[in-house]
Scaffold this active site. Structure first.
Site, PDB file in Angstrom:
ATOM      1  N   GLU A 190       0.813  -1.226   0.000  1.00  0.00           N
ATOM      2  CA  GLU A 190       0.000   0.000   0.000  1.00  0.00           C
ATOM      3  C   GLU A 190       0.843   1.270   0.000  1.00  0.00           C
ATOM      4  O   GLU A 190       0.501   2.263  -0.663  1.00  0.00           O
ATOM      5  CB  GLU A 190      -0.945  -0.002   1.219  1.00  0.00           C
TER       6      GLU A 190
ATOM      7  N   LYS B 203       4.337   4.047 -10.083  1.00  0.00           N
ATOM      8  CA  LYS B 203       3.068   4.012  -9.333  1.00  0.00           C
ATOM      9  C   LYS B 203       1.876   3.817 -10.266  1.00  0.00           C
ATOM     10  O   LYS B 203       0.943   3.075  -9.956  1.00  0.00           O
ATOM     11  CB  LYS B 203       2.924   5.304  -8.527  1.00  0.00           C
TER      12      LYS B 203
ATOM     13  N   GLY C 236       6.756  11.262   2.900  1.00  0.00           N
ATOM     14  CA  GLY C 236       7.100  11.708   4.253  1.00  0.00           C
ATOM     15  C   GLY C 236       7.074  10.557   5.229  1.00  0.00           C
ATOM     16  O   GLY C 236       6.471   9.513   4.980  1.00  0.00           O
TER      17      GLY C 236
END
Ligand SMILES: NC(=O)C1=CN([C@@H]2O[C@H](COP(=O)(O)OP(=O)(O)OC[C@H]3O[C@@H](n4cnc5c(N)ncnc54)[C@H](O)[C@@H]3O)[C@@H](O)[C@H]2O)C=CC1
Ligand SMILES: N[C@@H](CC=O)C(=O)O
Ligand code: NA
Length: 434
Positions: free
Chosen positions: A127, A203, A300
Site C-alpha cells: 500500500e 506508481k 514523508g
C-alpha cells in the site's frame, strides 16, 4: 495470543517512521489486528536520529532478517531494484510475508514476486508504494471491486508536486525546492526518478494493473517529467483558466489501455488542480460509482508509515483467519489477468495546449489553422500575445479538442517546417477530468 514478529529492513525515512508509529500506537494497533505487532529485529547501516530503537536487536545484514526463524513478516524499506528483489524473494522462499513501500520493485519485478508468493502461500503487501499514506490500493482492490474502471488520473509524486507548487506560488528556483524536498525525506535516493516522471510511472503501472486486471508493464508506460516546463507556459495556462499538474493517467479504451505520465493542463476549478505541495490525489472513475477522489500526503516519514502499518495489520489479521480467502495482489485472480494491450503514446487521445513562437507576419495564424484543419483537428481556443521586444517573436497559444497523439505530432512537424515558425513547438496535454 502471542504477538506477530516483524523485521524492519532499512531504517531511513520510512523505516524510522514505521518503527515510531508501531511503538507509539502499539495498543491501538493490537486492538485492530487482534494481536500485538512486535519489531523483533532491524537491519540498518546506521542509526536514525529521528527514531529511538534502543532495545531492539540490530544487524547490518538484511538477509539475516529474511532468514530469522522468529520473524513472520519482513518489511522491505531499503529501496532499489537489486538487493531489495533478492531480499523479498529470499523472505518469500523462507515462507515469510512481505510488506514493502518499494514501487520501483513492484512495478518492475512484481509479476515474478507475486507468482512466487502465490506458490509459497504468503502475502506481499505494498500500500505504501503508491501515493504514500492514501489508501488507494485498498480503495481500488476492495472498495471499488464492483465497478468496471474507466480511467484514473493522479498526482502521484509528492516531490514533483511540491516543486511545481513552490515554483508557482513563491517563484522559487527548481534546484532550491528539490534540495528542500530531499531534506524533508520526500525524494527518491536518485531524485531524477521524481523529476523525470519515473517514480510516477512506477506508481501508475501498479494502479493500472489493479484497476484493469492486467500484468504489470512498466516498460510500456509513456514517461515525461517536469524538468522542461517553463514559467511562461504556467502563466499562459493560467490565463486560459488552467493549472499545470504532473499527472499519471490510465484509461481503458476499446483498443487498449493508455498508460501515460506527463505535465497536464487541468481546468483550474477542479479539486485536483488545487492539490498542492507534497499532497497527492488520485481520481478514479468507475462505471457504477462515477468519479471519486482520494487525497492525502504522498510522501514523508509518518504518512508513508501509516500505509506500511495498515498492511501489517492486514497481514496479521490474515494470519489469524482463513489464509485461502485473501484479496489477490492485483485485485483480479492471478489466472484471470487480461491481455488487453497497453497502447503506444501515438495511439493515446487527449486535448493539447500548443505554444508556437511565430514571426510577427500577417497570415501566420491562417497557416497554423489550416495545418490543423487539414488534419481534422479542431481548435478550442487561440491566444496571441504581443511580440516580445527582444526578438520580435509572437507566442501563439492554441488549445485543441481531443485527438490521437500521432495527428498532433504530425501537425507539430508541419508547424515547425514553416518559415514563420521559430524553434520547437511546446506541447502539453490537457485533461478535463470530469
Ligand atoms: N520517503 C518517502 O516519502 C517514501 C518512500 N517510499 C519508498 O520507501 C523506500 C524507502 O525510502 P526512504 O525511507 O525514503 O529511503 P531512505 O534512503 O531514507 O532509507 C533507506 C534506508 O535503507 C538503508 N539501506 C539501503 N540498503 C541497505 C542494505 N543493503 N542493508 C541495510 N540497510 C540498507 C539506507 O542506509 C537507508 O537508511 C523506497 O523504496 C522508497 O521508494 C515510498 C513512499 C514514500
Ligand atoms: N519520492 C516519492 C516518495 C513517495 O512515494 C514522492 O516524492 O512521491
Ligand atoms: Na498508498
Amino acid at each position: 495470543m502471542k504477538p506477530v514478529k516483524v523485521g524492519i529492513c532499512g531504517l531511513g525515512t520510512v523505516g524510522g517512521g514505521t518503527f515510531n508509529v508501531l511503538k507509539r500506537n502499539a495498543e491501538e494497533i493490537a486492538r485492530r489486528a487482534g494481536r500485538g505487532i512486535e519489531v523483533a529485529q532491524i537491519a540498518a547501516r546506521s542509526s536514525n536520529p529521528q527514531c529511538d530503537a534502543t532495545g531492539t536487536p540490530i544487524t547490518d545484514d538484511v538477509f539475516a532478517v529474511a532468514d530469522n526463524p522468529e520473524i513472520d513478516i519482513v518489511i522491505e524499506l531499503i529501496g532499489g531494484y537489486t538487493v531489495a528483489r533478492e531480499l523479498v524473494m529470499r523472505a518469500i522462499d523462507n515462507g515469510k510475508h512481505v510488506v514493502t513501500a518499494n514501487k520501483a520493485l513492484i512495478a518492475v519485478h512484481g509479476n515474478e514476486i507475486f507468482a512466487r508468493a502465490s506458490e509459497k502461500g504468503v502475502i506481499v503487501a505494498f500500500e505504501a508504494s503508491v501515493a504514500g499514506g492514501i489508501p488507494i490500493i485498498k480503495a481500488l482492490r476492495e472498495g471499488l471491486a464492483g465497478n468496471r474502471i474507466n480511467w484514473l488520473a493522479g498526482i502521484i509524486n509528492g516531490t514533483g508536486n511540491f516543486i511545481l507548487t513552490e515554483m508557482r506560488e513563491k517563484g522559487r528556483a527548481f534546484e532550491d525546492v528539490l534540495a528542500e524536498a530531499q531534506a524533508l525525506g520526500y525524494a527518491e535516493a536518485d531524485p531524477t526518478f521524481d523529476v523525470e516522471g519515473i517514480d510516477a510511472a512506477h506508481k501508475l503501472t501498479i494502479l493500472a494493473s489493479i484497476a484493469f486486471g492486467i500484468p504489470l508493464q512498466f516498460d510500456k508506460a509513456y514517461t515525461e517529467g517536469i524538468t522542461r516546463l517553463t514559467t511562461a507556459d504556467v502563466g499562459y495556462a493560467e490565463a486560459l483558466g488552467y493549472r499545470i499538474k504532473h499527472l499519471g493517467v490510465a484509461r481503458s479504451t476499446a483498443v487498449g489501455i493508455e498508460l501515460r505520465v506527463h505535465p497536464t493542463l487541468i481546468p483550474a476549478d477542479r479539486l485536483i488542480a488545487n492539490v498542492n505541495g507534497v499532497m497527492n490525489a488520485v481520481m478514479v472513475n468507475g462505471d457504477a460509482v462515477g468519479s471519486t477522489l482520494y487525497y492525502g500526503a504522498g510522501a514523508g516519514m509518518e504518512p508513508t508509515a501509516s500505509a506500511v502499518v495498515a498492511d501489517l495489520v492486514d497481514v496479521t489479521r490474515a494470519l489469524t483467519t482463513d489464509p485461502t480467502n485473501r484479496v489477490p495482489h492485483l485485485a483480479f485472480q492471478a489466472e484471470q489477468l487480461s491481455d488487453h494491450p497497453v497502447l503506444p503514446i501515438g495511439e493515446c487521445e487527449s486535448a493539447y495546449y500548443l505554444r508556437i513562437q511565430a514571426k510577427d507576419h500577417p497570415g501566420v495564424l491562417a497557416q497554423l489553422a489550416s495545418i490543423l484543419s487539414e488534419r481534422g483537428i479542431n481548435i478550442e481556443s487561440i491566444m496571441q500575445k504581443e511580440a516580445e521586444e527582444h526578438d520580435g517573436l509572437v507566442p501563439v497559444i492554441l488549445l485543441t479538442h481531443r485527438v490521437k497523439e500521432q495527428r498532433i505530432d504530425d501537425a507539430i512537424a508541419a508547424f515547425e517546417a514553416l518559415d514563420d515558425v521559430v524553434g520547437s513547438v511546446v506541447r502539453i496535454r490537457v485533461e478535463q477530468l470530469n
